[in-house]
Design an enzyme around this catalytic site. Structure first.
Site, PDB file in Angstrom:
ATOM      1  N   ILE A 163      64.829 104.983   3.596  1.00 56.13           N
ATOM      2  CA  ILE A 163      65.916 105.835   3.105  1.00 56.13           C
ATOM      3  C   ILE A 163      65.357 106.531   1.872  1.00 56.13           C
ATOM      4  O   ILE A 163      64.752 105.897   1.002  1.00 56.13           O
ATOM      5  CB  ILE A 163      67.188 105.021   2.784  1.00 56.13           C
ATOM      6  CG1 ILE A 163      68.304 105.971   2.286  1.00 56.13           C
ATOM      7  CG2 ILE A 163      66.935 103.890   1.810  1.00 56.13           C
ATOM      8  CD1 ILE A 163      69.652 105.280   2.133  1.00 56.13           C
ATOM      9  N   SER A 164      65.496 107.828   1.820  1.00 47.26           N
ATOM     10  CA  SER A 164      64.851 108.615   0.774  1.00 47.26           C
ATOM     11  C   SER A 164      65.376 108.271  -0.609  1.00 47.26           C
ATOM     12  O   SER A 164      66.530 107.869  -0.783  1.00 47.26           O
ATOM     13  CB  SER A 164      65.055 110.107   1.033  1.00 47.26           C
ATOM     14  OG  SER A 164      64.403 110.512   2.202  1.00 47.26           O
ATOM     15  N   GLN A 165      64.522 108.455  -1.600  1.00 48.27           N
ATOM     16  CA  GLN A 165      64.919 108.336  -2.993  1.00 48.27           C
ATOM     17  C   GLN A 165      66.027 109.354  -3.272  1.00 48.27           C
ATOM     18  O   GLN A 165      65.903 110.528  -2.892  1.00 48.27           O
ATOM     19  CB  GLN A 165      63.717 108.609  -3.884  1.00 48.27           C
ATOM     20  CG  GLN A 165      63.990 108.537  -5.368  1.00 48.27           C
ATOM     21  CD  GLN A 165      62.762 108.939  -6.182  1.00 48.27           C
ATOM     22  OE1 GLN A 165      61.716 109.271  -5.617  1.00 48.27           O
ATOM     23  NE2 GLN A 165      62.898 108.918  -7.490  1.00 48.27           N
ATOM     24  N   ARG A 176      76.022 104.888  -0.641  1.00 47.35           N
ATOM     25  CA  ARG A 176      74.657 104.607  -0.195  1.00 47.35           C
ATOM     26  C   ARG A 176      74.465 103.143   0.214  1.00 47.35           C
ATOM     27  O   ARG A 176      73.586 102.836   1.023  1.00 47.35           O
ATOM     28  CB  ARG A 176      73.678 104.991  -1.301  1.00 47.35           C
ATOM     29  CG  ARG A 176      72.197 105.061  -0.868  1.00 47.35           C
ATOM     30  CD  ARG A 176      71.356 105.698  -1.955  1.00 47.35           C
ATOM     31  NE  ARG A 176      69.965 105.875  -1.563  1.00 47.35           N
ATOM     32  CZ  ARG A 176      68.950 105.125  -2.003  1.00 47.35           C
ATOM     33  NH1 ARG A 176      69.184 104.143  -2.872  1.00 47.35           N
ATOM     34  NH2 ARG A 176      67.719 105.360  -1.594  1.00 47.35           N
TER      35      ARG A 176
END
Length: 219
Positions: A67-69, A41
């Site tokens: 950016i998504s959790q 990530r």
């Protein structure tokens, strides 16, 4: 899968800790957790913010997007029950993090992004820098990609005011759509299974907050 990035013990340890956090929060599908544990990530962050990469938080990526959790990514992915070879349409490429998780599970991914700068960035980062190779498209995700339908699974990574009927028509019989539906402040996660040509089963689940899905069949 062979990657082009350098993966050191520090990042591996950070990903393992992230997986442990997600497991404690209720993510039970070990295949999903394993996929999360493989995706680097930090490659979606500038080096200045690498220390944020393996925290269970969303983070700005520009163009008004995030950016998504990781928990949200894992939650949606777990609902999809991805099997190797599944043909998956992803609405909202964004950073490409969710895309990578789907690919790690063996899906054949068609991903569409409406923001040209994000599209160009992700189209370079995923295959060139990381070795992931989905099928990229630039356009209005709210109308799907009919040319490559039908899909086994469709995942929408932005909040919609309703479930677009045009996306339901692009599902195979037995296929599933996962989409957050609500207003611009909060949405309920919704799964829709296509059980017959004109028969759909819908389940409403937990509350989340996504950036808005913008397009002809959305906001």
């Amino acid at each position: 899968m062979a990657y082009k990035f350098v993966d050191n013990y520090r990042e591996k340890g950070a990903r393992k800790r992230l997986v442990d956090v997600l497991r404690k929060k209720g993510i039970a599908d070990e295949r999903v957790l394993e996929a999360i544990g493989k995706v680097p990530r930090h490659y979606f962050f500038s080096e200045t913010f690498w220390e944020q990469a393996y925290k269970d938080i969303a983070f700005p990526i520009g163009e008004g997007q995030t950016i998504s959790q990781p928990y949200t990514v894992a939650y949606q992915t777990e609902l999809l029950h991805i099997q190797p070879g599944n043909k998956v349409l992803e609405i909202g490429t964004g950073s490409g993090y969710q895309t990578c998780v789907l690919l790690e599970l063996g899906a054949k991914v068609y991903t569409i992004e409406r923001q040209e700068k994000l599209y160009e960035r992700t189209k370079w980062v995923l295959p060139v820098k990381m070795g992931y190779k989905p099928n990229f498209f630039l356009g209005d995700g709210s109308i799907g990609i009919a040319a490559h339908a039908p899909y086994d699974k469709i995942i929408v990574t932005a909040g919609a005011p309703l479930v677009p009927g045009i996306l339901l028509k692009q599902l195979k019989i037995g296929g599933m759509l996962v989409i957050p539906v609500g207003n611009e402040k909060a949405q309920k996660m919704v799964t829709v299974m296509r059980v017959a040509e004109n028969d759909f089963e819908e389940i409403v689940l937990d509350t989340f907050r996504f950036v808005p899905l913008v397009g002809d069949k959305a906001w």
